[in-house]
Design an enzyme around this catalytic site. Structure first.
Site, PDB file in Angstrom:
ATOM      1  N   ASN A  88      44.332  38.881  12.885  1.00 60.44           N
ATOM      2  CA  ASN A  88      44.963  39.825  13.796  1.00 60.44           C
ATOM      3  C   ASN A  88      44.258  41.167  13.608  1.00 60.44           C
ATOM      4  O   ASN A  88      44.393  41.809  12.569  1.00 60.44           O
ATOM      5  CB  ASN A  88      46.461  39.955  13.495  1.00 60.44           C
ATOM      6  CG  ASN A  88      47.186  40.832  14.502  1.00 60.44           C
ATOM      7  OD1 ASN A  88      46.590  41.706  15.131  1.00 60.44           O
ATOM      8  ND2 ASN A  88      48.487  40.606  14.658  1.00 60.44           N
ATOM      9  N   SER A 108      37.329  49.714  29.379  1.00 57.41           N
ATOM     10  CA  SER A 108      37.505  49.276  30.765  1.00 57.41           C
ATOM     11  C   SER A 108      37.299  50.466  31.694  1.00 57.41           C
ATOM     12  O   SER A 108      37.564  51.618  31.301  1.00 57.41           O
ATOM     13  CB  SER A 108      38.911  48.703  30.983  1.00 57.41           C
ATOM     14  OG  SER A 108      39.178  48.526  32.361  1.00 57.41           O
ATOM     15  N   TYR A 141      47.827  50.449  30.607  1.00 57.91           N
ATOM     16  CA  TYR A 141      46.515  49.855  30.336  1.00 57.91           C
ATOM     17  C   TYR A 141      45.439  50.934  30.319  1.00 57.91           C
ATOM     18  O   TYR A 141      44.582  50.980  29.430  1.00 57.91           O
ATOM     19  CB  TYR A 141      46.212  48.804  31.401  1.00 57.91           C
ATOM     20  CG  TYR A 141      44.908  48.068  31.199  1.00 57.91           C
ATOM     21  CD1 TYR A 141      44.763  47.127  30.183  1.00 57.91           C
ATOM     22  CD2 TYR A 141      43.822  48.302  32.032  1.00 57.91           C
ATOM     23  CE1 TYR A 141      43.582  46.435  30.003  1.00 57.91           C
ATOM     24  CE2 TYR A 141      42.630  47.624  31.863  1.00 57.91           C
ATOM     25  CZ  TYR A 141      42.516  46.691  30.846  1.00 57.91           C
ATOM     26  OH  TYR A 141      41.334  46.014  30.663  1.00 57.91           O
ATOM     27  N   SER A 176      45.541  52.982  27.085  1.00 60.25           N
ATOM     28  CA  SER A 176      44.993  52.290  25.918  1.00 60.25           C
ATOM     29  C   SER A 176      43.471  52.222  25.975  1.00 60.25           C
ATOM     30  O   SER A 176      42.782  52.428  24.972  1.00 60.25           O
ATOM     31  CB  SER A 176      45.581  50.885  25.806  1.00 60.25           C
ATOM     32  OG  SER A 176      45.178  50.064  26.895  1.00 60.25           O
TER      33      SER A 176
END
Length: 248
Positions: free
Chosen positions: A61, A140, A155, A158
């Site tokens: 993780n 992104s 989103y 982040s």
């Protein structure tokens, strides 16, 4: 081969961009530690190793520091160094801020930002010791635009954080010969995206000048360049790969 004698740790390596990167790195001569929350990372590493690559899979993780440090120790024990870190872990989030709960917000931040911070923090000391390193993070275009073709505010927050974190790291580690760059993909045909309803899929494609989604292999090609010695004078840079979507 561009990565001969290099050792790379790739997070999110079981699928999508992470998998494509692991496969390409192996072909380019790197020893690769594939890390992912999914158990599928182990058989993938075995497959790459059976094809002649040096690969090991570790279930991890990336947002849990103990997990990450365990993986870094395993990489050091097995290969003696870490030259390259590629962080591809990510989670999509398509709800508006009005519909997003605090728990959902925390989950997105943990997966998309904390899971970048932890591997960087764990690996950088080893790179500083050798005064060499290549770090590539996946963000992104949503983090640049305040949202994307699918992602919304949480989103974007982040992923914008990933871009800012990358630039900050690049400034801090540059004196040690370490580069840190970020890639901002647009709509990429990962397994998650292939599950979109056809109507929604076609609507997204109409917003992309090239008229198609990108592929994980195309993203991996840029990651390879940034991870190689050929990109030694490139750091703190934002590389947009989105088929022209974000052109102004």
């Amino acid at each position: 081969m561009k990565l001969s004698d290099k050792v790379a740790v790739i997070t999110g390596a079981a699928s999508g961009i992470g998998r494509a990167t692991a496969e390409r790195f192996c072909r380019e001569g790197a020893a690769v530690v594939l890390a992912d929350l999914s158990e599928g990372v182990r058989p993938l590493a075995e497959e790459l190793a059976s094809g002649g690559g040096a690969a090991v899979g570790i279930q991890m993780n990336a947002a849990v520091m103990d997990d990450v440090e365990r993986t870094v120790r395993a990489a050091m024990d097995r290969f003696g160094k870490i030259d390259i870190l590629v962080n591809t872990v990510g989670l999509s989030a398509r709800k508006s801020i009005m519909d997003t709960t605090l728990e959902e917000f925390d989950r997105v931040i943990n997966t998309n930002l904390k899971a970048i911070f932890c591997p960087c923090k764990a690996v950088i000391p080893h790179m500083i010791e050798r005064r060499y390193g290549r770090i590539v993070n996946i963000s992104s275009v949503a983090g640049l635009r305040g949202g994307g073709l699918l992602g919304k505010s949480t989103y974007a927050c982040s992923k914008g954080g990933v871009t800012a974190l990358t630039k900050g790291i690049a400034r801090e580690v540059a004196p040690y010969g370490i580069t840190c760059n970020v890639i901002c993909p647009g709509f990429t045909m990962t397994p998650r995206m292939r599950e979109l309803p056809e109507e929604e899929y076609q609507k997204v494609l109409k917003q992309i000048p090239l008229g198609r989604g990108g592929t994980a292999v195309e993203i991996a090609a840029t990651i390879l360049l940034l991870a190689s010695d050929e990109a030694g004078f490139t750091t703190g840079a934002v590389h947009v790969i989105d088929g022209g979507t974000s052109m102004v």
